[in-house]
Scaffold this motif. Structure first.
Motif, mmCIF file in Angstrom:
data_model
loop_
_atom_site.group_PDB
_atom_site.id
_atom_site.type_symbol
_atom_site.label_atom_id
_atom_site.label_comp_id
_atom_site.label_asym_id
_atom_site.label_seq_id
_atom_site.Cartn_x
_atom_site.Cartn_y
_atom_site.Cartn_z
ATOM 1 N N VAL B 171 0.851 -1.199 0.000
ATOM 2 C CA VAL B 171 0.000 0.000 0.000
ATOM 3 C C VAL B 171 0.886 1.248 0.000
ATOM 4 C CG1 VAL B 171 -1.728 1.302 1.297
ATOM 5 C CG2 VAL B 171 -1.821 -1.203 1.255
ATOM 6 N N ALA B 172 1.940 1.202 0.842
ATOM 7 C CA ALA B 172 2.830 2.364 0.983
ATOM 8 C C ALA B 172 3.516 2.703 -0.330
ATOM 9 C CB ALA B 172 3.872 2.082 2.064
ATOM 10 N N ALA B 173 3.832 1.676 -1.131
ATOM 11 C CA ALA B 173 4.569 1.915 -2.374
ATOM 12 C C ALA B 173 3.651 2.271 -3.538
ATOM 13 C CB ALA B 173 5.378 0.672 -2.737
ATOM 14 N N CYS B 174 2.401 1.814 -3.475
ATOM 15 C CA CYS B 174 1.503 1.941 -4.630
ATOM 16 C C CYS B 174 1.057 3.383 -4.831
ATOM 17 C CB CYS B 174 0.279 1.056 -4.425
ATOM 18 S SG CYS B 174 -0.917 1.199 -5.768
ATOM 19 N N LYS B 175 1.114 3.845 -6.069
ATOM 20 C CA LYS B 175 0.677 5.227 -6.347
ATOM 21 C C LYS B 175 -0.823 5.372 -6.125
ATOM 22 C CE LYS B 175 -0.354 5.232 -11.312
ATOM 23 N NZ LYS B 175 -1.736 5.760 -11.235
ATOM 24 N N ASN B 176 -1.552 4.263 -6.163
ATOM 25 C CA ASN B 176 -3.005 4.280 -5.956
ATOM 26 C C ASN B 176 -3.380 3.939 -4.509
ATOM 27 O OD1 ASN B 176 -3.094 4.572 -8.767
ATOM 28 N ND2 ASN B 176 -3.219 2.371 -9.073
ATOM 29 N N SER B 177 -2.379 3.737 -3.652
ATOM 30 C CA SER B 177 -2.610 3.230 -2.287
ATOM 31 C C SER B 177 -3.492 1.987 -2.325
ATOM 32 C CB SER B 177 -3.250 4.294 -1.388
ATOM 33 O OG SER B 177 -2.510 5.477 -1.408
ATOM 34 N N SER B 178 -3.224 1.125 -3.285
ATOM 35 C CA SER B 178 -4.022 -0.095 -3.422
ATOM 36 C C SER B 178 -3.475 -1.186 -2.510
ATOM 37 C CB SER B 178 -3.988 -0.562 -4.872
ATOM 38 O OG SER B 178 -4.604 -1.818 -4.985
ATOM 39 N N ALA B 179 -4.390 -1.950 -1.930
ATOM 40 C CA ALA B 179 -3.982 -3.055 -1.053
ATOM 41 C C ALA B 179 -4.084 -4.388 -1.779
ATOM 42 C CB ALA B 179 -4.855 -3.067 0.202
ATOM 43 N N MET B 180 -4.153 -4.349 -3.102
ATOM 44 C CA MET B 180 -4.447 -5.563 -3.850
ATOM 45 C C MET B 180 -3.413 -6.671 -3.675
ATOM 46 S SD MET B 180 -7.286 -5.975 -5.119
ATOM 47 C CE MET B 180 -8.685 -4.900 -5.130
ATOM 48 N N LEU B 181 -2.134 -6.329 -3.497
ATOM 49 C CA LEU B 181 -1.150 -7.403 -3.326
ATOM 50 C C LEU B 181 -1.438 -8.158 -2.034
ATOM 51 C CD1 LEU B 181 1.284 -8.602 -4.862
ATOM 52 C CD2 LEU B 181 2.756 -7.411 -3.254
ATOM 53 N N PHE B 182 -1.755 -7.410 -0.985
ATOM 54 C CA PHE B 182 -2.118 -8.024 0.303
ATOM 55 C C PHE B 182 -3.384 -8.863 0.158
ATOM 56 C CE2 PHE B 182 -5.023 -7.480 3.960
ATOM 57 C CZ PHE B 182 -4.346 -8.245 4.907
#
Lengths: 227, 256
Positions: B171-182
């Protein structure tokens, strides 16, 4: 699950981007194939006939409505997603991540898309508007009247280096947009098998180079007097 | 590699509480060993601050062996610092040189509000897990581990996905603040195993719905999450989540 919930979820919104993007990719194939007729070296006879078919036949005209809808969906949804996603981090970082781990074009789809949109407005005003709305000079092939779109291309591009450069820049934006968009569309559709992911990546890069290059060569061909 | 000691300048985010403005404070630390962990360097700094009667820097940490997912520092523009596949606690000071300036920030996302200094509230992840990251099992005598045969390939993929420690670096790295990897790691872990089949559809629909509700963005496959994940969770899990979501969303026949 209701359709409205499905298509408004974060995954559903991406699905709309993916499907409309693939639809537009299919359109690019038709567009580049048809326009390649300018290189038939017959002073535009084949190209004008092909363009006439697209403008006069009911099937492409109906598909054209779908094409505009596809463009609008992709543009509006894309911009909405870009702003929504940006708003998820109200306070940003002092030291930005930059391109560590993520190539610039993967993070710049909104910007590249906006550049393509600006190009599209110019492009439509150059060709679609005169052809469909304001009218074009006619040309006669075997006694039959056709819109002289080939002549229009010659008029727009010949001796007009500024416009040629803008078109080439538009094609470069499209190329980078496709490098990410092509494979991302398939991943959004759920492609997990690495054998196919590698295939799609290869196809995507090939498509992103060949199609925009062919488009860019069109204004260049007129400018250089190759056609 | 030879041991060495270093003097560093630290610029650390200080924020009194969730509602305070917050700003960067500059600190000097001296004689830091190259063999210290990044958190041990912070311990040295905090001890120094306490001796000086100043407020020490609040930061999250627990196991300090790279498996709990508590440490969450954004170091010089990268979650968990410069090393690949490493949590902040496993980052060692030999990653830095004498005289370096290190900027340390908390995770930034609306869904991860700052509690104090470098501590952020990641309970949004807990609520995502509560919404579907579980399986139904019979209680009583535990069954033999090999009762249900599982294809080796799927077992390996499930295990790799299960390695997610829920630190929030994605989330911290994503430009979209996406939690999709988690979310996709948790969905994939259970979707690849027969035990996860019972709640399969509801799991993915509920977890995505909860992640959306928490204010995480959508995935645009920038791959930044995969690059910074300390457990090297593959982004292919997000494709699997999409696939699971499409199958569940198109076939589920009740309102969510």
């Amino acid at each position: 699950m209701k359709w409205s919930d499905f298509f408004t979820s974060s995954v559903g919104k991406k699905l709309i981007m993916s499907l409309s993007g693939l639809f537009l990719i299919a359109f690019l194939v038709v567009h580049v194939g048809l326009n390649a007729c300018i290189w038939a070296m017959d002073d535009g006879v084949m190209f004008n006939k092909a363009a006439h078919f697209m403008g006069a036949n009911v099937v492409p005209r109906v598909l054209e409505i779908g094409l505009f809808a596809g463009f609008l969906l992709h543009i509006i949804q894309g911009l909405a997603l870009e702003f929504q996603n940006r708003s998820n981090r109200k306070k940003g970082y002092a030291v930005k991540m930059g391109s560590k781990g993520s190539a610039w074009y993967r993070k710049s789809m909104g910007l590249l898309g906006t550049l393509i949109l600006l190009f599209l407005i110019m492009h439509i005003s150059h060709f679609w508007v005169p052809s469909r709305i304001t009218g074009l000079e006619p040309t006669y092939i075997d006694g039959k009247e056709y819109h002289d779109l080939f002549g229009r291309m010659a008029a727009v591009f010949t001796d007009n280096i500024g416009i040629v450069i803008l078109y080439v820049l538009g094609c470069i934006s499209l190329a980078w947009h496709l490098v990410h968009g092509f494979q991302s569309a398939f991943r959004t559709l759920g492609l997990t098998n690495h054998k196919y992911i590698r295939l799609i990546n290869g196809l995507g890069i090939g498509f992103s180079i060949i199609v925009p290059l062919a488009f860019a060569l069109m204004p260049i061909s007129f400018y250089m007097g190759w056609v | 590699m030879e041991h060495y000691s270093m003097n560093l300048t630290l610029k650390v985010w200080k924020q009194k509480n969730a509602t305070a403005e917050g700003n960067f404070e500059t600190y000097q630390v001296k004689d830091i060993s190259s063999e210290m962990s990044f958190l041990e360097m912070f311990d040295v700094l905090n001890e120094q601050l306490i001796h000086e009667g100043k407020d020490p820097i609040a930061f999250d940490h627990d196991c300090r062996e790279g498996i709990c997912g508590m440490c969450s520092m954004y170091i010089n523009g990268r979650p968990h610092g410069p090393w690949h596949g490493t949590t902040t606690c496993q980052l060692h000071m030999r990653a830095f040189k004498d005289g370096d300036t290190i900027v340390v920030e908390p995770w930034r996302a609306n869904a991860f509000p700052v509690v104090k200094d470098l501590v952020v509230d990641r309970s949004a992840f807990d609520r995502v897990i509560q919404s579907g990251g579980y399986i139904s099992v019979n209680t009583g005598v535990s069954v033999d581990g090999n009762t249900i045969p599982i294809e080796r390939e799927n077992a390996d993929k499930a295990f790799a996905a299960a390695a997610c420690i829920g630190c929030g670096a994605c989330v911290a790295a994503c430009k979209n603040s996406s939690a999709m990897l988690f979310v996709s790691a948790k969905v994939s872990h259970l979707a690849l195993l027969p035990q996860g089949d019972v709640e399969r559809k509801n799991r993915v629909l509920n977890m995505v719905a909860q992640a959306d509700k928490e204010g995480f963005g959508s995935c645009t496959f920038t791959e930044a999450c995969e690059a910074v994940c300390p457990k090297e969770i593959s982004i292919t899990n997000i494709s699997r989540l999409n696939s699971e979501y499409l199958k569940a969303g198109l076939s589920a026949d009740k309102a969510h």
